[in-house]
Scaffold this motif. Structure first.
Motif, PDB file in Angstrom:
ATOM      1  N   ASP A  22       0.860  -1.193   0.000  1.00 52.25           N
ATOM      2  CA  ASP A  22       0.000   0.000   0.000  1.00 52.25           C
ATOM      3  C   ASP A  22       0.891   1.235   0.000  1.00 52.25           C
ATOM      4  N   ASN A  24      -0.652   4.600  -0.436  1.00 52.97           N
ATOM      5  CA  ASN A  24      -1.394   5.830  -0.091  1.00 52.97           C
ATOM      6  C   ASN A  24      -2.116   5.700   1.247  1.00 52.97           C
ATOM      7  N   ASP A  26      -4.337   3.792   2.553  1.00 53.75           N
ATOM      8  CA  ASP A  26      -5.753   3.455   2.731  1.00 53.75           C
ATOM      9  C   ASP A  26      -5.934   2.010   3.193  1.00 53.75           C
ATOM     10  N   PHE A  28      -5.143  -0.673   1.626  1.00 53.41           N
ATOM     11  CA  PHE A  28      -5.239  -1.634   0.513  1.00 53.41           C
ATOM     12  C   PHE A  28      -3.987  -1.521  -0.355  1.00 53.41           C
ATOM     13  N   ASP A  30      -1.805  -1.407  -3.797  1.00 53.65           N
ATOM     14  CA  ASP A  30      -2.156  -0.676  -5.020  1.00 53.65           C
ATOM     15  C   ASP A  30      -1.069  -0.831  -6.093  1.00 53.65           C
TER      16      ASP A  30
HETATM   17 CA    CA Z   1      -3.519   1.821  -1.229  1.00 55.30          CA
END
Ligand code: CA
Ligand code: TEU
Length: 608
Positions: A22, A24, A26, A28, A30
């Protein structure tokens, strides 16, 4: 002989993007996260990365329910991020394979929404059937259809708008596409070409052997309407092996050959691998025979499914004999033509070191992870490494249901406990052993709070719990340890690239009946090398793996091939420098050979 295709000595790394990296905060994983880790993958030596789905999706089945095949889901990033990943991967000599999920779409896909109107051109793009006496479709006069979904409940869902039921072998948000309809097939091929033209290097094809249903001459499904085909048995929980009405149907080869003509003819350097529940090794030979121009290789399931119509949730304990029998069948079926994948791990399977190895102590975990890796990578075929497998990551052993995220695990918990098939305690044990979430916890990069998957100060926690053993098992620790599982995988991958016997040698089982030791020999008949009067020599490797935490005796056939004389001494002496790779020091392997004994999880490849 025709040159072997590029993928015949390649290694593929599967990334589960949601849990990989991850960037950013959040919680999750990416696409930029994957791009940031490409140097790690290039250093490991893999040739191809396969991404589990990153398309736009409601995420009911973590992206295997696609609502737009030609856009990236915002949780993973954008098409620009995808283009960046492709460029950066190709710059490092890595190919990128996408996950093609076209047996079904999401119910939120525009095609399905249109199909809910009987007068729409998409009306026949899915399997719609009228209710039968207010219940699931069935044959008039017989019981309503009792097919079960892999994810619990019925395989039929009623849609009030259309006033009919639709078929979904997986979740109710994953309606099956009707591949009998040529417009469906053309739309899929158009999308595939769009991705290949964008620079993608091929596809892993989700349950591609379920797209041809066993319809009768009138195109009717078994056990439905005026069907003349018997619906066949249904597994205890509707799961068991693929529902009998749809595995490897009558038009399977026709559809795959048509796909090859419409999409892959005229292209090269690509890879296609079909996920193939319900396919026998013999059918694998036909589908992967290059002359049939269908698929390059398949994932077979007989070695990771309980078999015998058992449900994975209630199956008998695992035996080494089943693994030997299944892998021997897979290897023998393609010894003359066709090809096979080699895998023990993926995002649907528990972590192999917990399933078939010994994760009870650090010493046994490392030894057994290496032993199982050597066993897999010394077979003939294309090996697949699943994220974290190269570290010897283990099951997570969540002890409460609310820690689980996988709809299969959660649905089956309720279905099996409410049906009285398993007590809640037994089901929790089953989840700890085989829930798909065991493979989906954050990739363990370092020992920080979330294992480096996301920043410790990230605004959001990871979408699923981090395995507490990230302090002991992580990339950072293993990068600086040449005895690590990671270093061992790097050596195995290098052997696949550099050793022709490993890449192309024939495979033959040794001592099949031995309950502890898995041994086989690889033989490469090289033209013009050494020996024989016709100038043909041969190079052989003996691979021996003690698949247990106890010591074992070297079995008889293996001794013969190694050339051990009656006193146990290898004729000409066992030499440490013939040990190609082992999870114990070469000198110990040579000594063990002399005494015909194997230490716990002792595994090696020995050059004859
Ligand atoms: Ca993310
Ligand atoms: O899996 C197909 C499949 O057979 C799964 O049901 C799997 O064998 C089973 O869950 C093992 O317990 C593919 C994808 O890999 C899986 O993640 C998806 O959930 C499924 O298809 C539906 O797309």
């Amino acid at each position: 002989a025709t040159p072997n295709p590029w993928w015949s000595n390649a290694v593929v790394y599967q990334i589960y993007p949601r849990s990989f990296q991850d960037t950013n905060g959040d919680g999750f994983g990416d696409l930029p996260g994957i791009t940031s880790r490409l140097d790690y993958l290039a250093d490991l030596g893999v040739d191809v990365i396969w991404l589990s789905p990153v398309y736009r999706s409601p995420q009911d089945d973590n992206g295997y329910d696609i609502s737009d095949y030609q856009d990236i889901d915002p949780m993973f990033g954008t098409l620009d991020d995808m283009d960046e990943l492709l460029e950066e991967a190709h710059a490092r000599g890595l190919k990128v394979v996408m996950d093609l999920v076209v047996n079904h779409t999401s119910d939120e896909h525009a095609w399905f929404q249109a199909s809910r109107d009987k007068n729409d051109p998409h009306a026949d793009w899915y399997w719609w059937r009228p209710a039968k006496a207010g219940h699931e479709p069935g044959t008039p006069g017989a019981e309503p259809n009792a097919w079960g979904s892999y994810f619990g409940g019925s395989a039929w869902e009623y849609d009030p708008k259309r006033g009919e039921y639709y078929l979904h072998q997986f979740s109710k948000k994953q309606p099956d596409l009707n591949w009998e309809n040529p417009e469906v097939r053309a739309a899929v091929y158009r999308m595939m070409n769009w991705w290949l033209d964008r620079g993608v290097d091929g596809f892993r094809m989700d349950v591609i052997t379920l797209i041809s249903k066993h319809v009768d001459a009138n195109g009717e499904l078994p056990g439905v309407g005026e069907s003349t085909v018997d619906a066949g048995p249904i597994g205890p929980d509707g799961y068991s092996s693929p529902n009998p009405f749809c595995a490897d149907g009558p038009r399977q080869d026709e559809f795959l050959a048509e796909m090859h003509r419409e999409v892959f003819d005229g292209r090269d350097g690509y890879l296609t691998v079909g996920e193939a529940p319900g396919i026998t090794p013999e059918r694998n030979e036909h589908i992967t025979d290059p002359d049939n121009r269908e698929l390059d290789m398949l994932f077979l399931f007989d070695h990771v499914e309980p078999g015998g119509g058992q449900s994975k949730w209630t199956a008998e304990p695992w035996e080494l004999s089943q693994l030997k029998r299944c892998l021997a069948g897979q290897q023998q079926a393609v010894k003359d033509r066709g090809w096979t994948s080699l895998f023990f791990n993926n995002h649907d399977q528990p972590r192999v070191v917990s399933r078939w190895g010994d994760d009870s102590t650090e010493e046994m975990r490392v030894l057994s992870a290496k032993a199982i890796a050597l066993l897999l990578h010394m077979h003939r075929g294309t090996p697949y490494v699943y994220q974290g497998e190269e570290l010897g990551m283990t099951n997570v052993y969540f002890d409460s249901l609310d820690q689980y995220r996988d709809l299969e695990s959660i649905n089956m918990y309720h279905q099996l406990t409410e049906a009285g098939v398993l007590t809640e305690e037994a089901m929790m044990e089953a989840l700890k052993a085989i829930s798909r979430d065991n493979a989906r916890t954050p990739m363990q990069w370092d020992a920080t709070k979330y294992a480096g998957f996301t920043a410790s100060y990230a605004p959001s926690e990871p979408w699923i719990g981090t395995n507490p053993n990230k302090d002991v098992i992580n990339v950072k620790k293993q990068l600086r340890d040449e005895d690590s599982v990671l270093a061992f995988y790097r050596k195995l991958i290098e052997l696949r690239h550099t050793n022709p016997v490993v890449a192309a040698g024939a495979w033959d089982m040794l001592d099949e009946a031995d309950p502890q030791v898995y041994a086989f020999v690889r033989t490469l008949h090289e033209e013009g090398v050494g020996g024989g009067i016709d100038g043909s020599g041969e190079k052989r490797l003996v691979v021996v793996v003690n698949m247990s935490s106890e010591s074992a005796a070297l079995p008889p056939e293996t001794k013969d091939v190694l050339g051990l004389d009656m006193s146990g001494a290898i004729i000409g002496g066992a030499s440490a420098d013939r040990v190609l790779i082992a999870n114990y020091p070469s000198e110990q392997v040579a000594a063990d050979l002399l005494f015909g004994k194997l230490a716990p999880w002792e595994a090696f490849a020995y050059e004859l």
